[in-house]
Design a protein around this motif. Structure first.
Motif, mmCIF file in Angstrom:
data_model
loop_
_atom_site.group_PDB
_atom_site.id
_atom_site.type_symbol
_atom_site.label_atom_id
_atom_site.label_comp_id
_atom_site.label_asym_id
_atom_site.label_seq_id
_atom_site.Cartn_x
_atom_site.Cartn_y
_atom_site.Cartn_z
ATOM 1 N N THR A 1 -4.326 -4.865 -0.882
ATOM 2 C CA THR A 1 -2.925 -5.176 -0.668
ATOM 3 C C THR A 1 -2.787 -6.680 -0.603
ATOM 4 N N THR B 1 0.829 -1.202 0.000
ATOM 5 C CA THR B 1 0.000 0.000 0.000
ATOM 6 C C THR B 1 0.864 1.253 0.000
ATOM 7 N N THR C 1 -8.037 3.739 1.959
ATOM 8 C CA THR C 1 -7.379 5.047 1.941
ATOM 9 C C THR C 1 -8.366 6.115 1.531
ATOM 10 N N ALA D 1 -8.377 -0.065 -1.121
ATOM 11 C CA ALA D 1 -7.044 -0.199 -1.698
ATOM 12 C C ALA D 1 -6.534 -1.583 -1.346
#
Length: 332
Positions: A325, A112, A332, A323
């Motif tokens: 990962t 990230t 975010t 977001a």
């Protein structure tokens, strides 16, 4: 298009009510309403359904959320790139993490950071939670991922520099992980050995304070890390306390099973940082990190007769953007 309106819309999309969104943004509810209405006028479409007790996006709002999030991400990346260029480099983040988090959370977190700040040089050291908190407080580390059975309360800001702790503006809770007491199927009926991580690890504390009294007379054996406990449990050496996310595949395959005991407290992972030593262009990205939202409940597949209406095929659209990962996610 006003960036503040985009930020307000994303906050509304990720909040249950307008009041919650206003609290996230640190502004009045009337300001949130004004920004939202102004954005809808600019776009010529309603983005949020009116009259409900909770925030629900319209079809247009769901579609626009993807673009709004992308615009804000690109803007943040541009700001970071300009700041990094002004500093003749991407900057360096000295990051700490506990051994257990290095196993199952750190890789996704670093992905990230790289997505948000491609030129950032993140160097990682491992330590216990008390050590990492002290190092961040003294400025020896810029930031650290730490975990605990409960979220620690913020300390007063009026403290000596060496005793400085992360306050509300320089920490973010990121994950809440379920904890499991697990063993091989042949071990759970009558466990004889409790396998534990090293002292200072939250899973060692939970094993000794929560699991051990429930197991009765068993031998306690230290095997190092979460990986060590998992490997030893799989080898049939005993039972151990681990984050459920770290043994999910083994539980699903029934190589490991959970002991039928009362649930253990969850473990919260948070990011803390020292604003005095963290590169200035990095801090806005850290402040935007948020926990991933739970997935909505599965929607039953409609029957063939209900799959279309008026000749149009029905489909369900997502209402959140995370977001990703890898196996982890940080909003975010």
């Amino acid at each position: 298009m006003d960036v503040r309106r985009l930020e307000t819309f994303v906050a509304v999309a990720r909040s249950t009510t307008l009041a919650e969104a206003a609290d996230r943004l640190g502004c009045a509810r009337s300001t949130v309403t004004g920004h939202l209405q102004g954005l809808e006028r600019d776009l010529g479409a309603s983005l949020v359904e009116r009259g409900g007790s909770v925030n629900r996006l319209t079809g247009a709002g769901t579609r626009f959320l993807e673009y709004a999030t992308d615009i804000l991400d690109k803007l943040a990346q541009a700001q970071a790139a300009v700041a990094a260029a002004a500093e003749d480099g991407g900057g360096r983040l000295n990051l700490g993490a506990t051994a257990s988090l290095c196993t199952y959370r750190l890789p996704g977190f670093l992905r990230t950071l790289h997505r948000l700040m491609p030129h950032l040089d993140a160097q990682v050291v491992v330590g216990s939670v008390p050590e990492l908190r002290e190092q961040v407080g003294r400025g020896e580390l810029s930031a650290a991922l730490v975990n605990s059975a409960t979220v620690p309360a913020a300390r007063p800001s009026a403290v000596a520099p060496d005793d400085r702790a992360a306050g509300e503006d320089d920490r973010r809770p990121l994950w809440t992980d379920r904890v499991a007491l697990v063993g091989a199927p042949e071990q759970v009926a009558r466990p004889r050995r409790l396998l534990v991580t090293a002292p200072g690890c939250v899973y060692r504390d939970l094993a000794e304070r929560q699991a051990l009294p429930r197991l009765g007379r068993v031998q306690v054996q230290q095997v190092g890390s979460v990986d060590g406990v998992t490997s030893s449990v799989l080898a049939g050496m005993g039972v151990g306390v681990v984050p459920a996310v770290a043994v999910g595949p083994h539980l699903r395959s029934r190589r490991l099973v959970e002991l039928p005991l009362p649930a253990l407290p969850p473990v919260v992972t948070e990011l803390i940082w020292n604003a005095e030593v963290t590169p200035p262009h990095v801090i806005p990205h850290l402040r935007r990190l948020r926990p991933p939202q739970p997935h909505p409940p599965a929607v039953p597949r409609p029957s063939p007769s209900a799959r279309s209406k008026g000749g149009r095929r029905l489909r369900r659209s997502p209402v959140g953007v995370v977001a990703s990962t890898g196996g982890d996610a940080v909003r975010t």
